[in-house]
Design a protein around this motif. Structure first.
Motif, PDB file in Angstrom:
ATOM      1  N   SER A 177       0.816  -1.219   0.000  1.00 26.82           N
ATOM      2  CA  SER A 177       0.000   0.000   0.000  1.00 26.82           C
ATOM      3  C   SER A 177       0.847   1.265   0.000  1.00 26.82           C
ATOM      4  O   SER A 177       0.404   2.313  -0.459  1.00 26.82           O
ATOM      5  CB  SER A 177      -0.920   0.002   1.236  1.00 26.82           C
ATOM      6  N   ASP A 178       2.083   1.166   0.518  1.00 28.97           N
ATOM      7  CA  ASP A 178       2.968   2.338   0.582  1.00 28.97           C
ATOM      8  C   ASP A 178       4.302   1.996  -0.077  1.00 28.97           C
ATOM      9  O   ASP A 178       5.259   1.602   0.601  1.00 28.97           O
ATOM     10  CB  ASP A 178       3.174   2.763   2.035  1.00 28.97           C
ATOM     11  N   PRO A 179       4.408   2.130  -1.394  1.00 26.41           N
ATOM     12  CA  PRO A 179       5.652   1.775  -2.083  1.00 26.41           C
ATOM     13  C   PRO A 179       6.839   2.620  -1.620  1.00 26.41           C
ATOM     14  O   PRO A 179       7.964   2.118  -1.551  1.00 26.41           O
ATOM     15  CB  PRO A 179       5.322   2.029  -3.552  1.00 26.41           C
ATOM     16  N   LYS A 180       6.631   3.869  -1.299  1.00 25.97           N
ATOM     17  CA  LYS A 180       7.737   4.737  -0.891  1.00 25.97           C
ATOM     18  C   LYS A 180       8.416   4.207   0.366  1.00 25.97           C
ATOM     19  O   LYS A 180       9.645   4.180   0.465  1.00 25.97           O
ATOM     20  CB  LYS A 180       7.236   6.159  -0.665  1.00 25.97           C
ATOM     21  N   GLU A 181       7.625   3.828   1.342  1.00 27.75           N
ATOM     22  CA  GLU A 181       8.199   3.334   2.590  1.00 27.75           C
ATOM     23  C   GLU A 181       8.928   2.007   2.370  1.00 27.75           C
ATOM     24  O   GLU A 181       9.982   1.759   2.972  1.00 27.75           O
ATOM     25  CB  GLU A 181       7.087   3.136   3.624  1.00 27.75           C
ATOM     26  N   ALA A 182       8.392   1.158   1.509  1.00 23.65           N
ATOM     27  CA  ALA A 182       9.052  -0.121   1.221  1.00 23.65           C
ATOM     28  C   ALA A 182      10.400   0.106   0.539  1.00 23.65           C
ATOM     29  O   ALA A 182      11.397  -0.541   0.872  1.00 23.65           O
ATOM     30  CB  ALA A 182       8.153  -0.986   0.345  1.00 23.65           C
ATOM     31  N   VAL A 183      10.435   1.039  -0.396  1.00 23.46           N
ATOM     32  CA  VAL A 183      11.688   1.339  -1.084  1.00 23.46           C
ATOM     33  C   VAL A 183      12.682   1.969  -0.125  1.00 23.46           C
ATOM     34  O   VAL A 183      13.870   1.614  -0.117  1.00 23.46           O
ATOM     35  CB  VAL A 183      11.414   2.269  -2.285  1.00 23.46           C
ATOM     36  N   ARG A 184      12.234   2.878   0.704  1.00 27.83           N
ATOM     37  CA  ARG A 184      13.129   3.547   1.648  1.00 27.83           C
ATOM     38  C   ARG A 184      13.724   2.559   2.633  1.00 27.83           C
ATOM     39  O   ARG A 184      14.914   2.638   2.989  1.00 27.83           O
ATOM     40  CB  ARG A 184      12.363   4.644   2.396  1.00 27.83           C
ATOM     41  N   GLY A 185      12.935   1.590   3.047  1.00 31.70           N
ATOM     42  CA  GLY A 185      13.444   0.596   3.979  1.00 31.70           C
ATOM     43  C   GLY A 185      14.549  -0.258   3.379  1.00 31.70           C
ATOM     44  O   GLY A 185      15.523  -0.628   4.063  1.00 31.70           O
ATOM     45  N   GLU A 186      14.435  -0.598   2.099  1.00 35.07           N
ATOM     46  CA  GLU A 186      15.481  -1.384   1.446  1.00 35.07           C
ATOM     47  C   GLU A 186      16.738  -0.553   1.198  1.00 35.07           C
ATOM     48  O   GLU A 186      17.858  -1.037   1.357  1.00 35.07           O
ATOM     49  CB  GLU A 186      14.961  -1.948   0.124  1.00 35.07           C
ATOM     50  N   LEU A 187      16.564   0.702   0.813  1.00 39.61           N
ATOM     51  CA  LEU A 187      17.726   1.544   0.526  1.00 39.61           C
ATOM     52  C   LEU A 187      18.542   1.847   1.786  1.00 39.61           C
ATOM     53  O   LEU A 187      19.753   2.080   1.707  1.00 39.61           O
ATOM     54  CB  LEU A 187      17.283   2.849  -0.135  1.00 39.61           C
ATOM     55  N   LYS A 188      17.901   1.848   2.944  1.00 40.21           N
ATOM     56  CA  LYS A 188      18.638   2.086   4.189  1.00 40.21           C
ATOM     57  C   LYS A 188      19.668   0.990   4.454  1.00 40.21           C
ATOM     58  O   LYS A 188      20.657   1.224   5.151  1.00 40.21           O
ATOM     59  CB  LYS A 188      17.659   2.171   5.367  1.00 40.21           C
ATOM     60  N   LYS A 189      19.457  -0.189   3.864  1.00 41.41           N
ATOM     61  CA  LYS A 189      20.382  -1.295   4.098  1.00 41.41           C
ATOM     62  C   LYS A 189      21.750  -1.054   3.465  1.00 41.41           C
ATOM     63  O   LYS A 189      22.737  -1.666   3.873  1.00 41.41           O
ATOM     64  CB  LYS A 189      19.790  -2.596   3.550  1.00 41.41           C
ATOM     65  N   VAL A 190      21.792  -0.193   2.464  1.00 42.66           N
ATOM     66  CA  VAL A 190      23.064   0.028   1.771  1.00 42.66           C
ATOM     67  C   VAL A 190      23.691   1.370   2.135  1.00 42.66           C
ATOM     68  O   VAL A 190      24.772   1.691   1.637  1.00 42.66           O
ATOM     69  CB  VAL A 190      22.870  -0.042   0.230  1.00 42.66           C
ATOM     70  N   GLN A 191      23.036   2.133   2.977  1.00 40.17           N
ATOM     71  CA  GLN A 191      23.611   3.430   3.332  1.00 40.17           C
ATOM     72  C   GLN A 191      24.915   3.301   4.097  1.00 40.17           C
ATOM     73  O   GLN A 191      25.808   4.136   3.967  1.00 40.17           O
ATOM     74  CB  GLN A 191      22.603   4.253   4.143  1.00 40.17           C
TER      75      GLN A 191
END
Length: 897
Positions: free
Chosen positions: A214-228
């Motif tokens: 339902s919230d693609p932005k939050e799902a994408v942000r959660g995955e990108l935090k793994k590589v920060q």
């Protein structure tokens, strides 16, 4: 006229258009036969809309040209769900009685539709292909035709990019398919990176299907935090829907992951849809490299189709703001042409699905998407890829990538010429725009240090020698914190020199590390700047010997040389005794003469008159042997007398282990572990000690240790100071001192290149001489035990073989000539004269030059009657009277002086 023509086109398109589930109709009431074609697409996506428009144009063109046969396009929407695709296929086959089904943008949808269609023998034209083509595909789905190829070549293209720019670690991003997987693309990428560029996937980001969240932005942000918190900044988007791609790049920009030294690469699942993206989305992808399936856009058929496509697409889908045809639209159009040409070759008799399939597979024409030709059910020539670069609100095309050729400036394999046209060395055609407006250099693909976050460099506080690293308080600052320490030493100065040599800024700060080296370099990849390995150092004393003059040769060499002298004496005497008066006389005179001759050849001062040619050959070869031996002996003896040599107390590791002797090493180095696990020393015999010179010198002097193991750089400094008492033996080479970076860091390669440059221009040598000056007692040649090796028989074995073989050959020639001269003819009686009798006569002949036989009774003793002697000037004639021989038997012996 333009408006009228536009209106006619709209009306014509409406005649063949049908909404999902509705059959296309034809205004021609005299149709004799209609062939139904099914299409299963995502009718709500831009890709699906383009496919529908393109197929309708192809159907319209066929229906306009054909009088007696028409096509009816039946469209179904799978709504990105393989199960709905399966339901649509069953409906089209059972209810609509379609002869062919085209469409399916993903392999998951294709697989379920192909399973159903193969059972009822309905040909399938799929716009997708699996990442890896199974060997059993043709047997499992014989009626499946793929309008695309697998992803193996595309992954090789990505690996070539990684090798070209030296990106060692990457992050893979993909949107899960409906079955929760990556369709095999991740494994293909990992294999290609390993085989082509020795790179690896550091992390992977798995995005859920956009339809399931339902919230693609939050799902994408959660995955990108793994590589920060990871250092790698090379992101490869393997597969993603257009909607997910938009969210991905939007959030990546907000999180600062699309900046300087970052790299973004998208595969054809995204790059092929760049024509369909609006300018706002494309601008968020600026600097991205895309890999597109190549097609020609400058041909007349393409231009005609593109103009018609834009008009129809704009009319049917006015809500879409981008209307250029993509590769999906071109393949959709070509799929209809494949069907129509196959029907035409069958004279419109398509009652046999097998014959229709065979004709479709035999297609051979130039379509809008490229050359249409199939092999094993897969489209050939579909692997030519185009590298594109997103710039601003559009993208520009760079160069091509061809299978088995790599990067090229031309799309034809026949015109490649010099492979890749030196693209690997010179770069792509035109400048590449990278994320973050990076100019003047290529991105490192790594989180580079900045002034706000400089690179932290750990410096060991305890070192074996302070000449390498020393940390002291800065006298100019009274504070004693880490930032007010002064760092000095060879390693520190070298690092500063290397950083100044780089072509970019590298902010850094030194941080003291009070611990063992293993903790300091744990998990990092080292790039050495000093010679690798460690050495075994033992006490030694200067070697002195009364018999030094015998050292150049081994005892085997001395024995063979003496035997050669004796052998030469005998051969020369044997060859010269008969004809040379200087080698005759009493036994004493002959022995003294031949000894004098043999030893005088050592100094090339022999004056004996040589008369035999065979003797001359032997003497010449012997003089050559003597010359080689004397030259080698002189050189070796000179080296032994002039080079100072230390005789170590211990010669090898085996003697240490067998004698249960103690060995020492630094307590915080890796050497102790190596001595135990690799060299097999008992842990109780290893004595670790601190990093001070007094420790190991004291342990040597009080006999606590018999040997010391030091790393090569430390050994050099140690022998510079203590060369008179110690020597190094048994060097083991592997790792070494170096600047350690995280594995895959591009800075490590830049540092290595800079060190190589400094080594080549002499600055590294100058720095070494400045920091590692030997003491006044120890020159560079005196630091090691440089004992010359004794000359062995192995070094001269070939020389002795040549000399011995030649001299024996000369001796055999001498014997043959002698026998020929001694016995010109001999007749036998009842049997041959014994061989030893001939030898006895030959020996008497050699001893007595004239061949006189003084004892006639000797002949009688041999079983012969006393001969009657008849003397002639040229021969001796013996008339023999044996017991039972034929009468008048004579044996003649000619003896020529």
């Amino acid at each position: 006229m333009n408006r009228f023509f536009f209106l006619v086109l709209i009306i014509a398109s409406e005649l063949v258009f049908v909404s999902p589930g509705v059959e296309s109709a034809s205004t021609n009431v005299n149709i004799e036969e209609v062939t139904k074609i099914g299409a299963i697409v995502d009718a709500n996506s831009q890709m699906g809309k383009q496919a529908i428009t393109a197929m309708k144009i192809a159907v319209q063109n066929f229906n306009s040209d054909s009088r007696n046969h028409k096509l009816s396009l039946q469209i179904r929407d799978h709504n990105r769900d393989p199960f709905q695709a399966a339901t649509a296929a069953q409906e089209l086959i059972n209810k609509e009685k379609v002869k062919v089904i085209a469409g399916m943008e993903t392999w998951e949808e294709t697989a379920v539709v192909a399973e159903i269609a193969s059972r009822v023998q309905v040909p399938i034209l799929s716009f997708a292909a699996p990442a890896v083509t199974p060997l059993s595909m043709s047997r499992r789905w014989p009626y499946l035709i793929r309008m695309a190829s697998n992803d193996s070549e595309q992954m090789k293209c990505i690996a070539d990019l990684a090798r070209k720019y030296n990106w060692r670690r990457v992050a893979a991003i993909y949107e899960d398919n409906v079955y929760g997987g990556d369709s095999g693309k991740l494994a293909l990428l990992a294999e290609a990176l390993q085989n082509v560029s020795s790179s690896e996937i550091q992390s992977r980001l798995v995005l859920p299907p956009i339809s399931s969240i339902s919230d693609p932005k939050e799902a994408v942000r959660g995955e990108l935090k793994k590589v920060q918190d990871k250092q790698s900044r090379v992101f490869i988007v393997l597969q993603a829907s257009l909607d997910m791609t938009i969210h991905l790049f939007t959030e990546a920009n907000r999180m600062g992951l699309v900046g300087k030294d970052s790299v973004w690469i998208v595969t054809n699942t995204v790059a092929n849809a760049l024509d369909s993206l609006n300018t706002t989305v494309i601008s968020s992808m600026e600097g991205t490299l895309g890999i597109k399936s190549y097609y020609s856009d400058d041909s007349s058929p393409y231009k005609e189709f593109s103009a018609l496509f834009r008009r129809n697409f704009t009319s049917e889908y006015p809500e879409e703001d981008h209307f250029h045809p993509s590769i999906h639209a071109l393949r959709a159009h070509d799929s209809i042409k494949i069907i129509t040409e196959a029907i035409g070759r069958l004279n419109y008799n398509i009652s046999s699905p097998e014959m229709l399939l065979r004709q479709m597979l035999s297609s051979d024409f130039s379509g809008l998407s490229g050359k249409i030709r199939f092999k094993d059910g897969e489209l050939l020539n579909a692997d030519t890829l185009r590298i594109v670069n997103v710039v601003g609100k559009k993208y520009k095309e760079l160069d091509f990538w061809l299978p088995n050729f790599g990067f090229s400036k031309t799309s034809s394999k026949h015109n490649v010429g010099d492979i890749s046209s030196n693209i690997a060395a010179e770069g792509f055609t035109g400048p590449v725009i990278w994320p973050g407006n990076l100019i003047n250099r290529n991105p490192k693909g790594w989180a580079m240090p900045s002034n706000q976050e400089p690179m932290r460099i750990g410096v060991p506080t305890r070192t074996f020698f302070e000449k390498f690293v020393v940390i002291k308080d800065d006298p100019l600052n009274g504070n004693s914190n880490d930032k007010n320490l002064r760092y000095d030493g060879f390693s520190i100065e070298l690092f500063r020199l290397v950083v100044d040599h780089l072509n970019y800024d590298l902010p850094y700060e030194f941080v003291p590390h009070d611990g063992v080296y293993d903790d300091l370099i744990n998990g990092v990849y080292d790039k050495p700047y000093a010679e690798s390995g460690f050495s075994m150092i033992v006490p030694a004393k200067q070697e002195e010997s009364t018999w030094m003059f015998t050292k150049p040769f081994t005892w085997e060499m001395w024995m063979v040389t003496a035997a050669s002298f004796i052998y030469t004496m005998f051969i020369v005497w044997l060859l010269e005794h008969q004809s040379n008066p200087e080698f005759r006389g009493t036994l004493k005179d002959q022995i003294s003469n031949i000894l004098w001759f043999a030893f005088s050849t050592i100094f090339f001062s022999h004056r004996a008159n040589i008369q035999s040619n065979l003797t001359r050959v032997v003497v010449v070869l012997w003089l050559f042997v003597v010359f080689i031996l004397t030259s080698s002996y002189t050189a070796s003896l000179s080296s032994l007398l002039t080079v100072r040599r230390l005789e170590p107390n211990v010669t090898d590791i085996q003697s240490l282990k067998s004698g249960n002797l103690k060995v020492g090493c630094v307590d915080d180095s890796f050497v102790k572990k190596y001595l135990e696990e690799v060299l097999g020393f008992r842990s109780g015999n290893i004595v670790p000690f601190g990093n001070t010179e007094a420790n190991y010198i004291q342990k040597f002097e009080n006999n606590t240790i018999d040997s010391l193991f030091l790393e090569r750089p430390y050994e050099k400094v140690f022998l510079d100071k203590y060369c008179k008492k110690y020597t190094a033996i048994n060097t083991y080479r592997f790792g070494g001192l170096g600047f350690a970076f995280q594995r895959g860091s591009p800075i490590a390669l830049d540092i290595s290149r800079a060190i190589l440059d400094l080594s080549e221009d002499g600055r590294l040598k100058t720095l070494e001489e400045e920091w590692f000056k030997p003491s006044s007692e120890c020159s560079a040649d005196e630091r090691y035990s440089t004992r010359p090796e004794n000359l062995t028989l192995h070094s001269f074995w070939g020389l002795y073989i040549v000399y011995g073989a030649t001299s024996i050959f000369c001796f055999l020639l001498f014997v043959i000539r002698l026998l020929n001269n001694s016995w010109s003819h001999q007749e036998t009686y009842q049997g041959n004269i014994a061989a030893w009798n001939i030898a006895a006569r030959l020996a008497r002949y050699i001893h007595n030059r004239k061949g006189t036989i003084n004892n006639p009774a000797r002949v009688s003793a041999l079983g012969l009657a006393p001969p009657a002697l008849e003397l002639s000037s040229s021969r001796w004639e013996y008339k023999l009277s044996p017991t039972h021989p034929p009468e008048n038997l004579q044996v003649e012996l000619q003896m020529h002086e």
